[in-house]
Design an enzyme around this catalytic site. Structure first.
Site, short mmCIF file in Angstrom:
data_model
loop_
_atom_site.label_atom_id
_atom_site.label_comp_id
_atom_site.label_asym_id
_atom_site.label_seq_id
_atom_site.Cartn_x
_atom_site.Cartn_y
_atom_site.Cartn_z
CE LYS A 38 -2.77 -0.59 3.69
NZ LYS A 38 -3.91 -0.47 4.62
CE LYS B 249 -1.72 4.53 5.26
NZ LYS B 249 -3.06 4.44 5.82
N1 C2G Z 1 -10.31 7.04 9.50
C1 C2G Z 1 -11.31 7.94 9.88
N2 C2G Z 1 -10.96 9.19 10.24
C2 C2G Z 1 -9.66 9.58 10.24
C3 C2G Z 1 -8.65 8.67 9.87
C4 C2G Z 1 -9.00 7.38 9.50
O1 C2G Z 1 -12.52 7.60 9.89
N3 C2G Z 1 -9.35 10.85 10.61
C5 C2G Z 1 -10.73 5.68 9.10
C6 C2G Z 1 -10.37 5.36 7.65
O2 C2G Z 1 -11.37 5.85 6.78
C7 C2G Z 1 -10.33 3.83 7.68
C8 C2G Z 1 -9.85 3.53 9.11
O3 C2G Z 1 -10.04 4.73 9.88
O4 C2G Z 1 -11.66 3.30 7.52
C9 C2G Z 1 -8.40 3.12 9.17
O5 C2G Z 1 -7.64 4.15 8.57
P1 C2G Z 1 -6.19 3.74 7.96
O6 C2G Z 1 -5.42 3.01 8.99
O7 C2G Z 1 -5.62 4.96 7.31
O8 C2G Z 1 -6.62 2.68 6.84
P2 C2G Z 1 -6.18 2.65 5.30
O9 C2G Z 1 -4.73 2.88 5.20
O10 C2G Z 1 -7.14 3.53 4.59
O11 C2G Z 1 -6.36 1.11 4.92
O12 C2G Z 1 -8.14 -2.53 2.57
C10 C2G Z 1 -8.43 -1.27 3.16
C11 C2G Z 1 -7.17 -0.64 3.68
O13 C2G Z 1 -6.47 -1.53 4.54
C12 C2G Z 1 -7.54 0.63 4.43
#
Ligand code: C2G
Length: 127
Positions: free
Chosen positions: A44, A46
């Protein structure tokens, strides 16, 4: 028992994550969180500060979370929904529409993201 699942990296856990998990759990009775393995994070593009084991430990300590499983690829979601008898799939709405292919198998819910906080904002603010 209504089972909910959500996916993410959940690095440097913050109140935006907690609000997401709280709302996801409120949709059912049992919340599974699939967190990205370190290898999948690399896919990803990341880089998580905490490794998988530590992110798993932290997630398991959150009252809204009932089970933490690994997310090791993009393709596992359909299997997870089927094999784990999931009723509701939840993601933040930055993913709006991305997972609609799951709609024939479960309810798909995109929740509004929490503004003003993110893992990258934390990293930037600390620089
Ligand atoms: N999130 C949120 N508000 C934020 C930050 C994150 O609601 N201020 C939510 C994101 O939308 C996501 C969850 O928290 O639903 C986890 O965020 P991340 O760890 O950034 O996930 P991501 O990298 O988007 O990975 O297969 C899907 C991926 O693994 C999602």
């Amino acid at each position: 028992m209504k089972k909910v699942i959500t996916y993410g990296t959940f690095d440097l856990i913050h109140w935006g994550h907690i609000r997401l998990l709280e709302r996801a759990k409120a949709l059912g009775d049992y919340l599974i969180v699939a967190i990205s393995t370190d290898e999948f994070n690399r896919m990803k593009h990341k880089e998580a500060y905490h490794n998988f084991e530590h992110r798993k430990l932290i997630l398991e300590a959150i009252r809204y979370v009932d089970e933490v499983i690994p997310e090791s690829n993009w393709e596992q979601k359909l299997e997870d929904v089927k094999n784990r008898d999931i009723d509701i799939f939840v993601m933040g709405d930055d993913w709006e529409g991305e997972f609609d292919f799951l709609k024939p198998y479960c309810e798909v819910v995109y929740l509004p993201r929490t503004d003003g906080i993110s893992t990258s904002k934390i990293k930037d603010d600390l620089k």
